[in-house]
Design an enzyme around this catalytic site. Structure first.
Site, PDB file in Angstrom:
ATOM      1  N   ARG A 107      23.844  -0.836  30.738  1.00 44.69           N
ATOM      2  CA  ARG A 107      23.888  -2.187  30.093  1.00 44.69           C
ATOM      3  C   ARG A 107      22.397  -2.314  29.495  1.00 44.69           C
ATOM      4  NH1 ARG A 107      26.554  -6.197  33.807  1.00 44.69           N
ATOM      5  NH2 ARG A 107      24.786  -7.501  33.452  1.00 44.69           N
ATOM      6  N   ASP A 166      32.582  -3.181  28.551  1.00 43.96           N
ATOM      7  CA  ASP A 166      34.035  -2.845  29.188  1.00 43.96           C
ATOM      8  C   ASP A 166      34.911  -2.342  28.306  1.00 43.96           C
ATOM      9  OD1 ASP A 166      32.535  -3.068  31.670  1.00 43.96           O
ATOM     10  OD2 ASP A 166      34.007  -4.579  32.555  1.00 43.96           O
ATOM     11  N   ARG A 168      28.718  14.628  46.024  1.00 44.26           N
ATOM     12  CA  ARG A 168      27.625  13.977  46.090  1.00 44.26           C
ATOM     13  C   ARG A 168      28.161  12.691  44.874  1.00 44.26           C
ATOM     14  NH1 ARG A 168      22.614  15.383  47.505  1.00 44.26           N
ATOM     15  NH2 ARG A 168      22.719  16.762  49.309  1.00 44.26           N
ATOM     16  N   ARG A 193      28.216  21.975  43.668  1.00 44.29           N
ATOM     17  CA  ARG A 193      28.730  20.792  44.474  1.00 44.29           C
ATOM     18  C   ARG A 193      29.825  19.830  43.537  1.00 44.29           C
ATOM     19  NH1 ARG A 193      22.471  18.734  45.301  1.00 44.29           N
ATOM     20  NH2 ARG A 193      22.267  19.859  47.614  1.00 44.29           N
ATOM     21  N   MET A 196      30.824   1.647  35.116  1.00 50.09           N
ATOM     22  CA  MET A 196      31.112   0.247  34.980  1.00 50.09           C
ATOM     23  C   MET A 196      32.632   0.129  34.457  1.00 50.09           C
ATOM     24  SD  MET A 196      27.846  -2.463  34.405  1.00 50.09           S
ATOM     25  CE  MET A 196      26.779  -2.667  35.625  1.00 50.09           C
ATOM     26  N   GLY A 197      33.311  -0.887  34.759  1.00 47.97           N
ATOM     27  CA  GLY A 197      34.872  -1.129  34.390  1.00 47.97           C
ATOM     28  C   GLY A 197      35.406  -1.810  35.459  1.00 47.97           C
TER      29      GLY A 197
END
Ligand code: F6P
Length: 342
Positions: A275, A128, A266, A163, A170-171
């Site tokens: 990770r 992060d 979507r 689309r 993540m974060g």
């Protein structure tokens, strides 16, 4: 010197390179005896450790995960007196100190233990990149690379079907991965925890992208909130530290964007792909340098400090500089990109 090393919290690419760096320099150069506690503090309390020497870290620079494991077990968990329990483990194992590799929570714990008289050295890690007291943490570069590749891949399939694609990265408290990957991948909108954005604005940006003939690509950090949400989106219970497990905000946003804009939308949640796996060469180098610096700090008896990156130099800072800090994305960094959304 005889020391223990442990990893606590979420794993990240580069941990093994850091353990290798600490071991090569500490054991080979200085003659340190190094115990790698398995699964973080759990291994400390259960005396579950492996001896780390040159042979034990052979070939580890490029290996993802952590060979000594990690966990979200905290010293004060289950009514335990953390200081007494860690102090007793230090005594039992004849340790001069402990090197704790971790992010915010781990460095806060290391600081508390250090204040209570237990010799501690911190090493910063988290994908992060939200830890204070250091410019950067290892693991971040790899996560950004994977997220950028995710954007590149979503872009071509999104364009083929016209689309709007929403990628969740993540974060938890800080949007560094979203900001950097979004910049690298040319995302049209970047949504991060530090700066809530309204559905009206998000929909307007998406519509504008479509109106100028492009296929909208939105990157959202898992900790992002709409102004009307009082907490981050979570539907998977709590983690070992008692925090809500995040993930899924992209799946909330996608139908709302579709409903407002009429553009098929979507969601993709990148999750733990960020990770796992091999670290980038930049993370391997950074982690190795951090491991070397931790060995130097042990040798110098520089307890109560954390290895830190300051303008590409590695130095020791007081653990207090990292404890309970959050390195958030500054408003100026966000604004310069926000002006180009849509
Ligand atoms: O280590 C930080 C982090 O990657 C956060 O971004 C995320 O919220 C958390 O870990 C998820 O970890 P886990 O799935 O292991 O609970």
């Amino acid at each position: 010197m005889r020391i223990g090393v442990l990893v606590s919290g979420g794993d990240c690419p580069g941990l093994n390179a850091a353990i290798r760096g600490l071991t090569l320099r500490g054991a080979d150069l200085f003659g340190h005896e190094i115990l790698g506690f398995r699964d973080g503090w759990r291994g400390v309390f259960d005396d579950d450790a492996v001896r780390l020497d040159r042979a034990a870290v052979r070939g580890l620079a490029g290996r993802g995960g952590t060979v000594i494991g990690t966990s979200r077990v905290g010293p004060w968990q289950d009514g335990r007196d953390g200081v007494a329990a860690v102090g007793a483990a230090v005594e039992r194992n004849g340790l001069d100190g402990i090197v704790a590799i971790g992010g915010n929570g781990t460095q806060t714990v290391a600081h508390l233990l250090s204040q209570a008289g237990i010799p501690m050295i911190g090493m910063p890690k988290t994908i992060d990149n939200d830890l204070g007291g250091t410019d950067v943490t290892f693991g971040f570069d790899t996560a950004v690379s994977i997220a950028t590749e995710g954007i590149d891949r979503l872009r071509t399939t999104g364009e083929s079907h016209q689309r709007c694609m929403v990628l969740e990265v993540m974060g938890r408290h800080a949007g560094w991965i979203a900001l950097h990957a979004g910049t690298a991948g040319g995302a049209h909108t970047i949504l991060i925890p530090e700066f809530p954005e309204s559905l009206d604005d998000i929909s307007a940006w998406v519509t504008h992208v479509r109106d100028r003939g492009r296929t909208p690509l939105v990157v959202v950090a898992e900790g992002f909130t709409l102004p009307e949400m009082d907490t981050e989106y979570s539907r998977k219970g709590l983690d070992g530290f008692g925090r809500p497990r995040l993930g899924g905000i992209a799946e909330v946003l996608a139908p709302l964007i579709e409903e407002r804009t009429g553009i098929e939308t979507r969601a993709t949640v990148l999750g733990h792909l960020q990770r796992g796996g091999v670290p980038t060469s930049a993370d391997r180098v950074l982690a190795t340098r951090c491991g070397f610096a931790a060995a130097d700090a042990v040798e110098a008896g520089d307890w109560g400090t954390m290895v830190s990156v300051n303008r590409n130099a590695i130095e020791q800072v007081p653990l207090a500089d990292a404890a309970e800090t959050l390195k958030a994305v500054p408003a100026a960094r966000y604004q310069e990109l926000r002006m180009l959304f849509g």
